[in-house]
Design an enzyme around this catalytic site. Structure first.
Site, PDB file in Angstrom:
ATOM      1  N   HIS A   1       5.260   4.093   5.835  1.00  0.00           N
ATOM      2  CA  HIS A   1       5.474   2.652   5.557  1.00  0.00           C
ATOM      3  C   HIS A   1       5.403   3.777   4.312  1.00  0.00           C
ATOM      4  CE1 HIS A   1       6.175  -0.540   8.747  1.00  0.00           C
ATOM      5  NE2 HIS A   1       5.173  -1.193   7.936  1.00  0.00           N
TER       6      HIS A   1
ATOM      7  N   ASP B   1       0.901  -1.025  -4.489  1.00  0.00           N
ATOM      8  CA  ASP B   1       0.078  -2.353  -4.021  1.00  0.00           C
ATOM      9  C   ASP B   1      -1.115  -2.086  -3.129  1.00  0.00           C
ATOM     10  OD1 ASP B   1       1.737  -1.636  -2.529  1.00  0.00           O
ATOM     11  OD2 ASP B   1       2.283  -3.971  -1.862  1.00  0.00           O
TER      12      ASP B   1
END
Length: 336
Positions: free
Chosen positions: A261, A27
């Site tokens: 992340h 995303d």
């Protein structure tokens, strides 16, 4: 460094190694941009496609961002597909903190050169299933957004998805608090129903969550090295990530840098020894209460002899950061 992608082999440092065929499900926010860069840069990876989803930004703009990042990295040959545009049980709505962390455009409000390449017409979920059938255990899938595309693919063709050799996700929080609520991590919170369907399936999943990503940090000391390559790719990626670092300094000053992340999930998919694991059966709370989107051990399968989720709980952050930086600097210098 020589790349022999067509022969599925790479020669690097005098060693001959097999190349992992990889699909990224993103995303495309700032850390997804780093994940794409890591996959393009790592000599053990053949990035065969990028599948865009909603989350940090809507799916169309996530696709556009992925195309621009690939163009920046001279990797326009990597096809981009648009997958599911909404969670399974509600409509997507961007949350305010995503604009704060990733910028209005998703990539730190940095403008990247437009590319003439556009997303493929094939639906991303169909591409994922088709690739699973074609490559089987030789395929690695890394999801760094919501789990909707994976859940949709499992529902559509479970047998194909069962063939995939490696499914690694960035998501969840088992031993630490969440980052959007006290119990929920952002990617899981976007679509808890999809995440629960994935975790409670019989597919083997590696979960790279906040337990390890919050310990794996980048600072402007590292992005300065990217700038010193005097390349457009190095300078633009430094601009994108410096935005992220500045936001982290404001909202997470105790960390001392920005969390890696999504690129950590890519690194673990390539080299699982970066982290240590608990082997568990995981579920996600889907009730709309204080525990919404919590990742936790599945009580119903507590005594099952078989487990299907490898939860990363500790990380060799120094070794990972060295590989991360070596990959990025090698790629940026190659693009001079």
């Amino acid at each position: 460094m020589q790349y022999y992608r067509e022969n599925k082999l790479t020669i690097t440092g005098g060693k001959l190694m097999s190349v992992k065929k990889m699909i990224l499900d993103v995303d495309t926010g700032v850390d997804d941009a780093m994940a794409i860069t890591y996959a393009v840069a790592d000599p053990e990876v053949e990035l065969i496609g990028v599948l865009s989803s909603y989350g940090n930004i809507d799916a169309q703009r996530a696709s556009d961002n992925a195309l621009k990042v690939l163009h920046l990295l001279h990797a326009d040959n990597v096809p981009v597909f648009i997958g599911e545009t909404d969670p399974l049980d509600h409509k997507y709505q961007r949350i305010a903190i995503n604009a704060q962390i990733h910028g209005e455009n998703g990539i730190g409000d940095v403008e990247l050169t437009e590319t003439e390449t556009s997303a493929e017409s094939q639906n991303g979920v169909d591409f994922l299933i088709e690739s699973a059938k074609k490559y089987g255990k030789d395929l690695t899938v890394v999801a760094t957004g919501p789990m909707t595309n994976i859940a949709a693919a499992i529902k559509k063709d479970h047998d194909a998805m069962k063939m995939v050799g490696n499914i690694t996700i960035m998501g969840g929080a088992l031993t630490v608090p969440g980052n959007v609520t006290p119990v929920a991590e952002a990617n899981i919170e976007q679509d808890p129903v999809a995440a629960n369907e994935m975790f409670t399936s019989d597919l083997e999943i590696t979960m790279v969550g906040l337990d390890v990503t919050l310990r794996t940090l980048l600072t402007k000391k590292e992005t300065k090295q990217w700038r010193e390559t005097n390349t457009e790719a190095g300078e633009k990626m430094a601009d994108i990530v410096d935005f992220y670092i500045d936001v982290y300094d404001d909202i997470y000053p105790e960390l001392g840098g920005c969390s890696l992340h999504d690129p950590l999930a890519v690194g673990v998919a390539i080299d699982p020894s970066f982290v240590d694991y608990l082997h568990m059966n995981i579920m996600v709370t889907t009730e709309h209460d204080a525990y919404y989107a919590r990742t936790i051990g599945d009580k119903a399968r507590l005594n099952d002899p078989e487990t299907n989720v490898n939860v990363a709980v500790t990380v060799d952050k120094e070794r990972y950061l060295k590989v991360f930086m070596d990959n990025f600097l090698t790629l940026f210098n190659k693009l001079k």
